[in-house]
Design an enzyme around this catalytic site. Sequence first.
Site, short mmCIF file in Angstrom:
data_model
loop_
_atom_site.label_atom_id
_atom_site.label_comp_id
_atom_site.label_asym_id
_atom_site.label_seq_id
_atom_site.Cartn_x
_atom_site.Cartn_y
_atom_site.Cartn_z
N GLU A 200 0.83 -1.20 0.00
CA GLU A 200 0.00 0.00 0.00
C GLU A 200 0.86 1.25 0.00
O GLU A 200 1.95 1.26 0.58
CB GLU A 200 -0.91 0.04 1.23
N ARG A 292 -12.95 -6.88 17.55
CA ARG A 292 -12.74 -7.28 18.95
C ARG A 292 -12.71 -6.02 19.80
O ARG A 292 -12.80 -4.91 19.29
CB ARG A 292 -11.41 -8.02 19.09
#
Length: 671
Positions: A200, A292
């Site tokens: 990226e 989470r």
Amino acid sequence: MFKKILIANRGEIACRIIYSARKMGIATVAVYSEPDSSALHVELADEAYCIGPAAATLSYLNQQEILRVAKAAGAEAIHPGYGFLSENPEFALACKAAGLIFVGPSPDVITSMGIKSRARDIMEQAGIPVIPGCYIDEVPDSELEGKGEGLGYPLLIKADRGGGGKGIRLVNATEEMNEAIAAARREAAGAFGDASLLMEKQIVNARHVEVQIFRDIHGNAVHLFERDCSLQRRHQKILEESPAPGISERIRQKLHRTAVAAAETLGYVGAGTVEFLVEPDGEFYFLEINTRLQVEHPVTEMITGQDLVAWQLLVAAGEPLPLGQEELECKGHAIEVRVYAEDPVRNFLPSTGTIHYLRQPMTADGVRVDSGVRQGDMVTPFYDPMLAKLIVWGEDRHEAILRLLAALAEYHFAGITVNIGFLRRLAVDPAFSAATHTTRYVDEHLDELTRPEPITDETLAIVALYRVLENQRMLYQQVGSGGDPYSPWNSGKGFRVNESDRIEMQLLSQGEMVTVHMYPVGDGYRLEMAGVVMTVTVVELHGAKLRCRLQGKNVAATLVTHDEQITVFCAGNTFHLLLPDLGRVGSDGGGGNSLRAPIPGKVTELFVEAGDTVRQGDQLLVLEAMKMEYAIRAPADGTVISILYRQGDSVQEKDRLVEFQPLEEKNDAAA
């Protein structure tokens, strides 16, 4: 609501979950590895069961054993915390198959968001901007350099299933590409069991801003505001705060809406965090969704007054969200810092050993400590080195920073090295105070942020006085056991025949031997060392706490003797001085130069053999410790004499790894 849950984790997050479950009347079951048998979370839980040896793969990642214990103990749900199995879709699926509730989103959502390439595709289809990049596994090796040049440097090589800053490498130029990809693959395979990578474009001068989301099975979705996590080192968060400073209200609201839209798109259930990179002009890009509870969730709890673990348990039990969006309010400002067992001066090498002394800040007036350790605990090399989190709240950001500094000054560890001094430097850094820092700030200013604090003459005087007083205390105890109380030799004040009373001692300060002469004067001493003369008057020594008057100034310090050294806590600083009369490491002997292990770990890669000629900076081998890689490189041009360990071998700190002969020494010997 559940009657009993199992916590498939350890350390501070296991303790954190236990506290919330206890308030809700839920019994808790802890699991632990053999080295963690006396850990704090084991003591706090209602029940605790050993699930295997030290290796995480045989204990905290041992799905079948965890499920067996949960069923045998009568648990109805499993809370995975963060790390370990928290984002493992196979484990979430196995829980369901075993008739247990997994406290988290569905396996399908975990899978989609755990694979960065898939998450990018889903968010892009939903109209959410993503960072320009490509999937390395879909690009032929011969085209990788061209692809990198097309995206433009700097680039990030990232593990497709990564998290926590692991499996990431920065590439600034084409020639760095191959080594970065190889290192990221190894780390990704070891940490996540998958070596797939992405490439990226690195967004330069960006802020890392994340939004806390919650959604229940009834379709109710809310955000609990945002957190700024821009202070990072090698993509691992160090300090988090909320609200995020330095962004406009328009961008703030847009981030909130985008995060909730992402949750709706996925049909998300439970707690999640949508992470973004925000550019100076306000443009932002989707980074990832963590499926989470985040390490930094207490920041959100402090500004909202909500218990996010309790919210998780309520949602997992099928109940609706406790509050709607209009009922949630952001009050004041909160900051969290992560306390690690690591040495910033030694390139953040993890520190292991016994916590001989521990004093935590007073948890009142907007100060909170989430910890998983106590005094006397052993910090092992097997798991992540985070020990605790310090969280503060203030009416505004300025007050929160002041409260953070005061709490850090009260936080004392001896026996292991921690990063508290580094955290203090960050908290007083002008860029942080002005909220002008970006995700690259720490890495770009690392030398000044990790420069060791010089040990002053005043600190040496305090140590010398403490050692004298400690010696006197031991002598008085001996006198009480039958010694002569009138003998001048038992005064501890350096009695000498036909000479002035004098005490002489040596201290090893930052590699230099310092001789201190102390002459009793009234109720104190005159100290002479390296041409410096000072006077000190004793006020009180109570245990490890010393109060004295040094050159007319009142000084308070805490001093702890352990492991051949003295740790000094004074005026918010921590210093370590070696005691030269105790054992020291000798020379290697045997010719050549030994490259030693900087930390206990495992040899995962060997790049050379005995007899190889290498250039300065070449990788010789790689050590893995606490889920991170450490490259051992050639210190100079030269020859490898011998390799003392094989791939897969475990080593201890200071073990000789490689016998190495620099080229200059070889030429000198030939001459």
